[in-house]
Design an enzyme around this catalytic site. Structure first.
Site, PDB file in Angstrom:
ATOM      1  N   LYS A  53       0.805  -1.224   0.000  1.00 20.37           N
ATOM      2  CA  LYS A  53       0.000   0.000   0.000  1.00 20.37           C
ATOM      3  C   LYS A  53       0.837   1.272   0.000  1.00 20.37           C
ATOM      4  O   LYS A  53       0.360   2.341  -0.363  1.00 20.37           O
ATOM      5  CB  LYS A  53      -0.986  -0.018   1.155  1.00 20.37           C
ATOM      6  CG  LYS A  53      -2.140  -0.982   0.902  1.00 20.37           C
ATOM      7  CD  LYS A  53      -3.437  -0.419   1.408  1.00 20.37           C
ATOM      8  CE  LYS A  53      -4.608  -1.311   1.029  1.00 20.37           C
ATOM      9  NZ  LYS A  53      -4.507  -2.644   1.656  1.00 20.37           N
ATOM     10  N   SER A  78      -8.582  -0.056   6.910  1.00 17.81           N
ATOM     11  CA  SER A  78      -8.530  -1.105   7.912  1.00 17.81           C
ATOM     12  C   SER A  78      -7.101  -1.252   8.421  1.00 17.81           C
ATOM     13  O   SER A  78      -6.805  -2.135   9.185  1.00 17.81           O
ATOM     14  CB  SER A  78      -9.014  -2.428   7.319  1.00 17.81           C
ATOM     15  OG  SER A  78      -8.151  -2.805   6.271  1.00 17.81           O
ATOM     16  N   GLU A 204     -10.111 -13.835  -2.533  1.00 20.06           N
ATOM     17  CA  GLU A 204     -10.803 -13.244  -1.388  1.00 20.06           C
ATOM     18  C   GLU A 204     -10.967 -14.262  -0.270  1.00 20.06           C
ATOM     19  O   GLU A 204     -10.937 -15.468  -0.508  1.00 20.06           O
ATOM     20  CB  GLU A 204     -12.237 -12.872  -1.791  1.00 20.06           C
ATOM     21  CG  GLU A 204     -12.366 -11.823  -2.814  1.00 20.06           C
ATOM     22  CD  GLU A 204     -13.836 -11.593  -3.155  1.00 20.06           C
ATOM     23  OE1 GLU A 204     -14.260 -10.451  -3.084  1.00 20.06           O
ATOM     24  OE2 GLU A 204     -14.545 -12.574  -3.491  1.00 20.06           O
ATOM     25  N   GLY A 208     -16.004 -13.239   2.716  1.00 21.65           N
ATOM     26  CA  GLY A 208     -16.243 -11.955   2.046  1.00 21.65           C
ATOM     27  C   GLY A 208     -16.075 -12.094   0.552  1.00 21.65           C
ATOM     28  O   GLY A 208     -15.170 -11.517  -0.035  1.00 21.65           O
ATOM     29  N   ASP A 210     -17.694 -10.975  -2.001  1.00 24.31           N
ATOM     30  CA  ASP A 210     -18.456 -10.006  -2.811  1.00 24.31           C
ATOM     31  C   ASP A 210     -17.850  -9.831  -4.200  1.00 24.31           C
ATOM     32  O   ASP A 210     -18.577  -9.627  -5.177  1.00 24.31           O
ATOM     33  CB  ASP A 210     -18.521  -8.649  -2.098  1.00 24.31           C
ATOM     34  CG  ASP A 210     -17.139  -8.092  -1.828  1.00 24.31           C
ATOM     35  OD1 ASP A 210     -16.434  -8.667  -0.973  1.00 24.31           O
ATOM     36  OD2 ASP A 210     -16.737  -7.109  -2.485  1.00 24.31           O
ATOM     37  N   SER A 304       1.082  -9.837  -0.140  1.00 27.04           N
ATOM     38  CA  SER A 304       0.791  -8.405  -0.158  1.00 27.04           C
ATOM     39  C   SER A 304       1.212  -7.634   1.079  1.00 27.04           C
ATOM     40  O   SER A 304       1.375  -6.416   1.013  1.00 27.04           O
ATOM     41  CB  SER A 304      -0.701  -8.200  -0.425  1.00 27.04           C
ATOM     42  OG  SER A 304      -1.471  -8.961   0.480  1.00 27.04           O
TER      43      SER A 304
END
Ligand SMILES: *Cc1c(COP(=O)(O)O)cnc(C)c1O
Length: 320
Positions: A53, A78, A204, A208, A210, A304
């Site tokens: 990130k 988060s 995922e 979760g 989605d 990650s």
């Protein structure tokens, strides 16, 4: 603001050079034997502040006009995006306000404050962080830098996969952890330009899914905050910028269980001496589940992030 395309990824690569680490690519004979494949693990757990990130955050802040830099930025996260913004902002001399869930891992909150960010907390199961972020931005004239649905963030995240393709060449398959889709859509832009034959998989947590459902239904599915140990992928929906790129570019979106994440975390620590947080294990856990279907292939995996406090790491591995 730049567009989310491969030129944007190249511009991001130039902006972060000398600031972000070019992270190593790890190999393991044990893993290759298990998969019957050649696996290349891009170690973003060893990135500055412990996750990819930093790439997107630094790129987004370095792209801001002087007046906006002076007024400062705000974000909600988060955890890892918050730390990334706090660190990038302090490197660039920009004031940063960070909205964090009050139950965020202690190490992440402490690190965010340590990097000089002003932390404001909210209840992740009751309050809408995006709404609070927008209100703060309006009231104080701050620029909101969201964790994934932003062209400069997407392009910055795409530099990790770009480095991987540059270093190891075209791959047959690439596995990428998926929350809101910044990392996956950025990786998709790199894949399209550098390795069009590579099958790209987003991964995922099972609780979760989605993203998987969005891909199946053709429109963005919203879910309640999922309960999973993969706290970096507890997003409720993909973004309006990330989804179309993902829809166009990915081979599929896969899911793995929390216990598969723990197994993979243990494997990485024991066999490869790598500390990877649960969310960071999503890609490798999915590759291991796919197993025989990868036989003979050249496989890439993005690890990650590595931000997990040691007490939690130990208790997850101990199964308590
Ligand atoms: C944020 C994060 C993800 C998910 O990234 P998105 O861009 O939201 O899809 C995956 N792994 C780690 C370690 C993260 O911090």
């Amino acid at each position: 603001m730049n567009e989310a395309n491969y030129d944007g990824v190249l511009a991001a690569a130039r902006r972060i050079e000398g600031h972000a680490h070019r992270t190593p690519v790890a190999r393991s004979r044990t893993l290759d034997a298990e998969l019957g494949a050649r696996a290349h693990l891009k170690c973003e757990n060893l990135q500055r502040m412990g996750a990819f990130k930093f790439r997107g955050a630094f790129n987004a802040l370095a792209s801001l006009e002087p007046a906006r830099r002076k007024a400062g930025v705000v974000t909600f996260s988060s955890g890892n995006h918050a730390q990334a913004i706090a660190l990038s902002a302090s490197l660039l001399g920009i004031p940063a306000t960070i909205l964090m869930p009050e139950d965020a891992p202690a190490a992440k909150m402490a690190a965010t404050r340590g990097y000089g960010g002003r932390v404001v907390t909210y209840d992740r199961y009751r309050e809408d962080r995006e709404e609070i972020g927008r209100q703060l931005a309006e009231r104080d004239g701050l620029t909101l830098i969201p964790p994934y649905d932003h062209p400069d963030v997407i392009c910055g995240q795409g530099t990790a996969a770009r480095e991987l393709f540059e270093e190891v060449g075209e791959l047959d398959a690439l596995f990428v952890p998926l929350g809101g889709g910044g990392l996956l859509s950025g990786s998709a832009l790199a894949r399209q330009a550098l390795a069009p034959g590579c099958a790209l998989y987003g991964v995922e947590p099972e609780a979760g899914d989605d993203g998987r459902r969005s891909l199946r239904s053709g429109s963005i599915v919203h879910i309640e905050t999922p309960r999973t140990i993969a706290d970096g992928a507890q997003t409720q929906h993909l973004g309006t910028l990330t989804f179309p790129i993902i829809q166009r570019e990915v081979a599929d979106i896969l899911t793995v269980s929390d216990s598969e994440l723990v197994d993979t975390m243990r494997f990485l620590a024991e066999r490869m001496k790598l500390v990877v947080e649960p969310t960071g294990c999503l890609g490798l856990a999915a590759a291991r589940r796919m197993g025989a279907r990868l036989r003979g292939q050249r496989v890439g995996v993005l690890l990650s992030g590595g931000n997990v406090d040691m007490a939690r790491f130990a208790s997850l591995l101990a199964g308590t």
